[in-house]
Scaffold this active site. Structure first.
Site, short mmCIF file in Angstrom:
data_model
loop_
_atom_site.label_atom_id
_atom_site.label_comp_id
_atom_site.label_asym_id
_atom_site.label_seq_id
_atom_site.Cartn_x
_atom_site.Cartn_y
_atom_site.Cartn_z
N GLY A 12 0.78 -1.23 0.00
CA GLY A 12 0.00 0.00 0.00
C GLY A 12 0.81 1.28 0.00
O GLY A 12 0.32 2.33 0.41
N SER A 13 2.05 1.22 -0.51
CA SER A 13 2.80 2.49 -0.57
C SER A 13 2.12 3.45 -1.55
O SER A 13 2.14 4.67 -1.35
CB SER A 13 4.27 2.26 -0.96
OG SER A 13 4.40 1.91 -2.31
N ASN A 14 1.51 2.91 -2.59
CA ASN A 14 0.79 3.79 -3.54
C ASN A 14 -0.53 4.28 -2.94
O ASN A 14 -0.94 5.41 -3.22
CB ASN A 14 0.57 3.07 -4.87
CG ASN A 14 1.85 3.08 -5.68
OD1 ASN A 14 2.21 4.10 -6.25
ND2 ASN A 14 2.57 1.96 -5.68
N LYS A 65 -14.69 -15.72 -9.33
CA LYS A 65 -14.35 -14.31 -9.58
C LYS A 65 -15.63 -13.49 -9.78
O LYS A 65 -15.76 -12.37 -9.27
CB LYS A 65 -13.45 -14.20 -10.82
CG LYS A 65 -13.01 -12.79 -11.10
CD LYS A 65 -12.16 -12.68 -12.34
CE LYS A 65 -10.78 -13.25 -12.11
NZ LYS A 65 -9.83 -12.83 -13.17
N MET A 88 -3.53 -7.30 -7.35
CA MET A 88 -2.88 -8.37 -8.11
C MET A 88 -3.88 -9.38 -8.66
O MET A 88 -3.72 -10.59 -8.48
CB MET A 88 -1.82 -9.05 -7.23
CG MET A 88 -0.69 -8.12 -6.88
SD MET A 88 0.08 -7.37 -8.34
CE MET A 88 1.54 -6.64 -7.64
N ARG A 89 -4.91 -8.88 -9.32
CA ARG A 89 -5.90 -9.76 -9.95
C ARG A 89 -6.31 -9.19 -11.29
O ARG A 89 -6.35 -7.95 -11.46
CB ARG A 89 -7.16 -9.89 -9.09
CG ARG A 89 -6.93 -10.71 -7.85
CD ARG A 89 -8.19 -10.83 -7.03
NE ARG A 89 -7.89 -11.56 -5.81
CZ ARG A 89 -7.89 -12.87 -5.70
NH1 ARG A 89 -8.22 -13.62 -6.72
NH2 ARG A 89 -7.57 -13.45 -4.55
N ASN A 105 -5.12 1.34 -13.99
CA ASN A 105 -4.16 0.48 -13.30
C ASN A 105 -2.77 1.11 -13.36
O ASN A 105 -2.41 1.79 -14.32
CB ASN A 105 -4.12 -0.89 -13.98
CG ASN A 105 -3.14 -1.84 -13.30
OD1 ASN A 105 -3.12 -1.97 -12.07
ND2 ASN A 105 -2.31 -2.50 -14.09
N HIS A 107 1.23 0.19 -13.39
CA HIS A 107 2.12 -0.95 -13.69
C HIS A 107 3.58 -0.50 -13.63
O HIS A 107 3.94 0.53 -14.21
CB HIS A 107 1.81 -1.53 -15.08
CG HIS A 107 2.63 -2.75 -15.35
ND1 HIS A 107 2.35 -3.96 -14.73
CD2 HIS A 107 3.73 -2.94 -16.10
CE1 HIS A 107 3.27 -4.84 -15.11
NE2 HIS A 107 4.10 -4.26 -15.94
C1 GAR Z 1 3.40 -1.34 -7.43
O1 GAR Z 1 4.75 -1.33 -7.80
C2 GAR Z 1 2.52 -1.54 -8.64
O2 GAR Z 1 3.03 -0.93 -9.80
C3 GAR Z 1 2.53 -3.05 -8.76
O3 GAR Z 1 2.38 -3.49 -7.44
C4 GAR Z 1 3.10 -2.60 -6.58
C5 GAR Z 1 2.27 -2.30 -5.37
O4 GAR Z 1 3.04 -1.62 -4.43
N1 GAR Z 1 1.48 -3.53 -9.63
C6 GAR Z 1 1.64 -4.52 -10.50
O5 GAR Z 1 2.68 -5.14 -10.62
C7 GAR Z 1 0.44 -4.81 -11.35
N2 GAR Z 1 0.78 -5.66 -12.44
P1 GAR Z 1 2.34 -0.94 -3.17
O6 GAR Z 1 1.46 -1.99 -2.50
O7 GAR Z 1 3.47 -0.55 -2.28
O8 GAR Z 1 1.54 0.23 -3.65
#
Ligand code: GAR
Length: 189
Positions: A12-14, A65, A88-89, A105, A107
């Site tokens: 969840g840093s984003n 799903k 991640m789904r 999304n 990426h």
């Molecule tokens: C992020 O780097 C995001 O780009 C990636 O998961 C991470 C989540 O980090 N997403 C994917 O790889 C999607 N294909 P976070 O939980 O620290 O936000």
């Protein structure tokens, strides 16, 4: 004010970066809800600390799903945008149909290169000199929807995978909130 839902599965840093950016009311975005598919994910604690309502969905218990997505749809408040920030789904037809062109999304690579769950490591191991971050609309494919925003990140000689991950995340934390703001400015949401 635009209402957004954030979907996330892990650290969840984003989520934290979006929450910090949109704490400023001038940005015009309210985080209405976090949807998470792992009850013990760190992002859940971050949302609770921030006072953001959490919808937990257990895909296994839902049985399919489609059932899980119907559950999510039933729990979502009125929202203008869904932001997948480390969710991640692969979304199924139910969510996609309920929010046409309203799901984006994040990426951690320059799509269409290195789609999937391990974009940072895949780019690093391939040996590319430039990778980066993409924000894109979500469609039924794997990281295949129309690109909204991209930012390159150079891989320097001798850089470790850990260092690259840190650099990618730093770019994500700015690019994703800014992409949401751009969509609002363009009238896309
Ligand atoms: C992020 O780097 C995001 O780009 C990636 O998961 C991470 C989540 O980090 N997403 C994917 O790889 C999607 N294909 P976070 O939980 O620290 O936000």
């Amino acid at each position: 004010m635009k209402n957004i839902a954030i979907f996330a599965s892990g650290t969840g840093s984003n989520f934290a970066a979006l929450q910090a950016a949109f704490a400023d009311p001038a940005r015009g975005v309210h985080i209405s809800v976090l949807v998470c598919d792992h009850a013990h994910a760190a992002v859940v604690a971050k949302a609770r600390t921030a006072g953001v309502p959490v919808v937990l969905v257990n895909y296994k218990q839902c049985g399919s799903k489609a059932a899980a997505e119907q559950y999510i749809i039933s729990k979502l408040p009125t929202i203008d945008l869904i932001v997948l920030a480390g969710f991640m789904r692969i979304l199924g037809p139910d969510l996609l149909a309920a929010y046409p062109r309203k799901i984006i999304n994040l990426h951690p690579a320059l799509l269409p290169s290195f789609p999937g769950r391990t974009g940072i490591a895949d780019a690093y191991e391939y040996g590319v000199k430039v990778t980066g971050v993409t924000v894109h609309y979500v469609d039924a494919g794997v990281d295949s929807g129309e690109i909204i925003a991209q930012e390159p990140v150079r891989i320097t000689a001798g850089e470790s995978l850990d260092e690259l991950e840190t650099a990618i995340h730093a770019v994500e934390h700015v690019l994703l909130p800014n992409a949401v703001t751009e969509l609002i400015k363009e009238g896309a949401i």
